[in-house]
Scaffold this active site. Sequence first.
Site, mmCIF file in Angstrom:
data_model
loop_
_atom_site.group_PDB
_atom_site.id
_atom_site.type_symbol
_atom_site.label_atom_id
_atom_site.label_comp_id
_atom_site.label_asym_id
_atom_site.label_seq_id
_atom_site.Cartn_x
_atom_site.Cartn_y
_atom_site.Cartn_z
ATOM 1 N N GLU A 90 2.828 -1.146 -16.932
ATOM 2 C CA GLU A 90 3.927 -2.092 -17.091
ATOM 3 C C GLU A 90 3.567 -3.145 -18.149
ATOM 4 O OE1 GLU A 90 4.952 -3.881 -13.368
ATOM 5 O OE2 GLU A 90 6.755 -4.809 -14.165
ATOM 6 N N CYS B 288 -0.394 -9.064 -6.914
ATOM 7 C CA CYS B 288 -1.207 -8.518 -5.814
ATOM 8 C C CYS B 288 -1.260 -9.447 -4.617
ATOM 9 C CB CYS B 288 -2.649 -8.322 -6.245
ATOM 10 S SG CYS B 288 -2.803 -7.522 -7.793
ATOM 11 N N CYS C 98 -9.497 -13.954 -3.458
ATOM 12 C CA CYS C 98 -9.571 -13.439 -2.086
ATOM 13 C C CYS C 98 -10.889 -13.780 -1.393
ATOM 14 C CB CYS C 98 -9.380 -11.930 -2.073
ATOM 15 S SG CYS C 98 -7.892 -11.419 -2.931
ATOM 16 N N SER D 47 4.958 -8.739 -12.411
ATOM 17 C CA SER D 47 4.959 -7.284 -12.353
ATOM 18 C C SER D 47 5.678 -6.839 -11.082
ATOM 19 C CB SER D 47 3.505 -6.801 -12.312
ATOM 20 O OG SER D 47 3.454 -5.476 -11.840
ATOM 21 N N GLU E 129 0.420 -1.407 -12.812
ATOM 22 C CA GLU E 129 0.589 -2.721 -13.421
ATOM 23 C C GLU E 129 0.168 -2.683 -14.889
ATOM 24 O OE1 GLU E 129 0.032 -6.214 -10.674
ATOM 25 O OE2 GLU E 129 -1.480 -6.707 -12.174
ATOM 26 N N GLU F 22 11.244 -4.592 3.202
ATOM 27 C CA GLU F 22 11.270 -3.595 2.128
ATOM 28 C C GLU F 22 10.049 -2.674 2.163
ATOM 29 O OE1 GLU F 22 11.225 -6.882 1.824
ATOM 30 O OE2 GLU F 22 10.027 -7.593 0.141
ATOM 31 N N GLU G 69 3.127 -10.179 4.630
ATOM 32 C CA GLU G 69 3.539 -9.184 3.638
ATOM 33 C C GLU G 69 3.842 -7.837 4.306
ATOM 34 O OE1 GLU G 69 0.573 -7.360 1.004
ATOM 35 O OE2 GLU G 69 1.862 -7.861 -0.686
ATOM 36 N N LYS H 188 -1.279 -11.531 4.246
ATOM 37 C CA LYS H 188 -1.081 -10.072 4.307
ATOM 38 C C LYS H 188 -0.360 -9.668 5.590
ATOM 39 C CE LYS H 188 -2.907 -8.677 0.430
ATOM 40 N NZ LYS H 188 -2.115 -7.953 -0.559
#
Lengths: 163, 590
Positions: free
Chosen positions: B288, B311, B515, B331, B285, B378, B373, B370
């Site tokens: 980038e 994230c 978090c 990102s 990141e 993908e 996710e 999560k």
Amino acid sequence: MSSVKVELHQKDVDKIKEIAKEYNNDPEALINVLHSTQDHFGYLPAEIQEIVAEETNVSIAKVYGVVTFYSFFTMTPKGRYPISICTGTACYVRGAETVLEEFKRQLGIEVGETSENGKYSINCLRCVGACGLAPVVMVGDKTYGRVSPDGVSDIIAEYEDAE
Amino acid sequence: MQETINITINKKPVEVEKGTTVYQAARKININIPVLCYMELEDMGVKHNPGGCRVCVVEVEGVKNLMPSCVTKCWDGMNVKTNTARVLNARKTVVELILSDHPFDCLICAKNGTCDLQKMAQDLGIREIHYQGEQSTYREDTSPAIIREMDKCINCRRCETMCNDVQTVGALSGINRGFEAVVAPAFEQNLEHSPCTYCGQCVAVCPTGALTEVDHSNHVLRALADPQKTVVVQTAPAVRAALGEEFGMEAGTLVTGKMTRALRDLGFDYVFDTDFAADLTIMEEGTELLDRLNKHLNGDKNVKLPILTSCCPGWVSFFEHHFPELKDIPSTARSPQQMFGAVAKNYFAEKINKNRKDLVVVSIMPCVAKKYERSREEFANNGDSDVNYSITTRELSHLIKQANIDFNTLEDDDFDKPLGESTGAAVIFGTTGGVIEAATRTAYEIHTGKNLEKVDFEELRGMEGIRKASVDFDGQEIKIGIAHGLGNARKLLENIKQGKSEFHAIEIMACPGGCIGGGGQPLHHGDSSIIKARQKAIYQEDAGKKIRKSHENPFIKELYEEYLGKPGSEKSHDLLHTHYFDRKKRWIKK
């Protein structure tokens, strides 16, 4: 609450946008927008609620919450002759419940439903301000006072021949 | 000067500011008034007091009716009694009425032991329910991350406030009325078909078992028992700052060593750290960010700035649902959980000579999003997910308790190498402001070629919902924005959409506090000091680390040398980057 699937045309979408704009697309005016929209379309299917949500900047879940909270709003189209039975306190104590049961029995539909031919629908109201006439029934804009279960068939008969 | 008022509660005098509620005044002098629907996270912009449940009623001298303390404002000379026989009787009646429409399956409920309603019934000594309720039932709704069991809903509407006012996601609303009243997505669809981001803040505040996470701990137990499988675990930074609470430790107690010991005792073959992948995230990141920044500084008009962190899966879902037009701004770096999964299933599997299908990757997360996710298509290879199971801090505590591990007396242990080595920069991913501070530490050194003397960027820390700071990159001013809570994120996104954003980089975390305040953490029961204590612990862990800059992690260097090449390489892109989707629902076909 069940809903009817509709396909909205661009002019319908424009109409809802126009209504929302009359209320400055104000989230606080959601109930007013829903009122005017239901006045125009007769009911509030999911597709219409979606546009109202977008135009008033309120989440679609909230719009649905309001529509399901207030008994005035409906997601099914009303009949051409919408029957409203007042079940406010005065009408209730003077037998509105038995009148309602008789309408349900004769038309074979429940409160909030529309007859298969699309002619009649039944709804309950809370006080129309005519307590002296209790129990009160309205069909469209026409008011009937001191209705008894025996008088129900006469009221229905008035509309039987109409389109 | 603020006008003050003097009142008396249970014969104790107290002076409060005008506008203070009776409930707040009582708390000030440690008089506890029970509440059910009320919830406030002080200093974090979260408040919900509809005054609906009536559990907090009190007697006020000269007033005929009992008054709800959570919405009644104090007046001068007010004389309040919070525990008279009349008050207790009314409270019992209220709770009995709620219980009369609530299932009696406490013993097997996911919230057994942590349920506010259960505690209320216990505290009030309810042994009998004098009312026959409807016991209304609703269908259960299971999504990839959250389960809705609306039979257990008491209509406190805390979830509605979190979802609409705090997060501005708008997935949940109170619908219908009377016994049919319930909280649901529009048209009573499944959560999966709503704009829900699975941030889990509804789960974090639900007082009963109506909203819970999908429990994967049994799958983990099964994998651990399978001799064919090598089971690898990764633990997110915020977990070590909160897990101790489940074992009676004070909030803010760091249990990193005990946690790794417990994981080993549970039978995990390799105990690794998501922090390793956080360092890796910074490499990707950060590169980038510098790449876009340099292009921008060289006059490239097409470059997308600000760059947004990626994230947080709740946040990713949020922009996919609500701001799909901005999907090329964040990102492309995957989250640390997913970077870890990809590295474990490819690099590490090769290293230990295992087929990726025989390697089971488990993540311990402070998060329920999560779970969703990890299930995204993908992030799988021929149907084999990079991360097989994701369990919350709470679920880990259940596993430890089930295995009869005496957590509090465990000796400290360490993470395994190589994927367990991490820096202080990775640890602070667990709090709001941490990711961007970690990125700044690395980006500064790479951009300027100079050694950073002081790695602590105090200007990026704090608990305000939206923060901004400028960092001096050797004469080049870098403007940084930080938002936590999706409602705050929305404000920054609206600015970007209108071309008014002043920032080069923005960090966004879906949950209030980041978090540490995640939907999978031990329940805070409305006490924001718990979240603040966790934040302190995170910075304490960072300060105690030998290495505090991601690019100095020796095993990250090794990973690039042995396997990836350099940050942003083709292999890095393949394994460590992703792309986003337009998930906005459109009913009208354009």
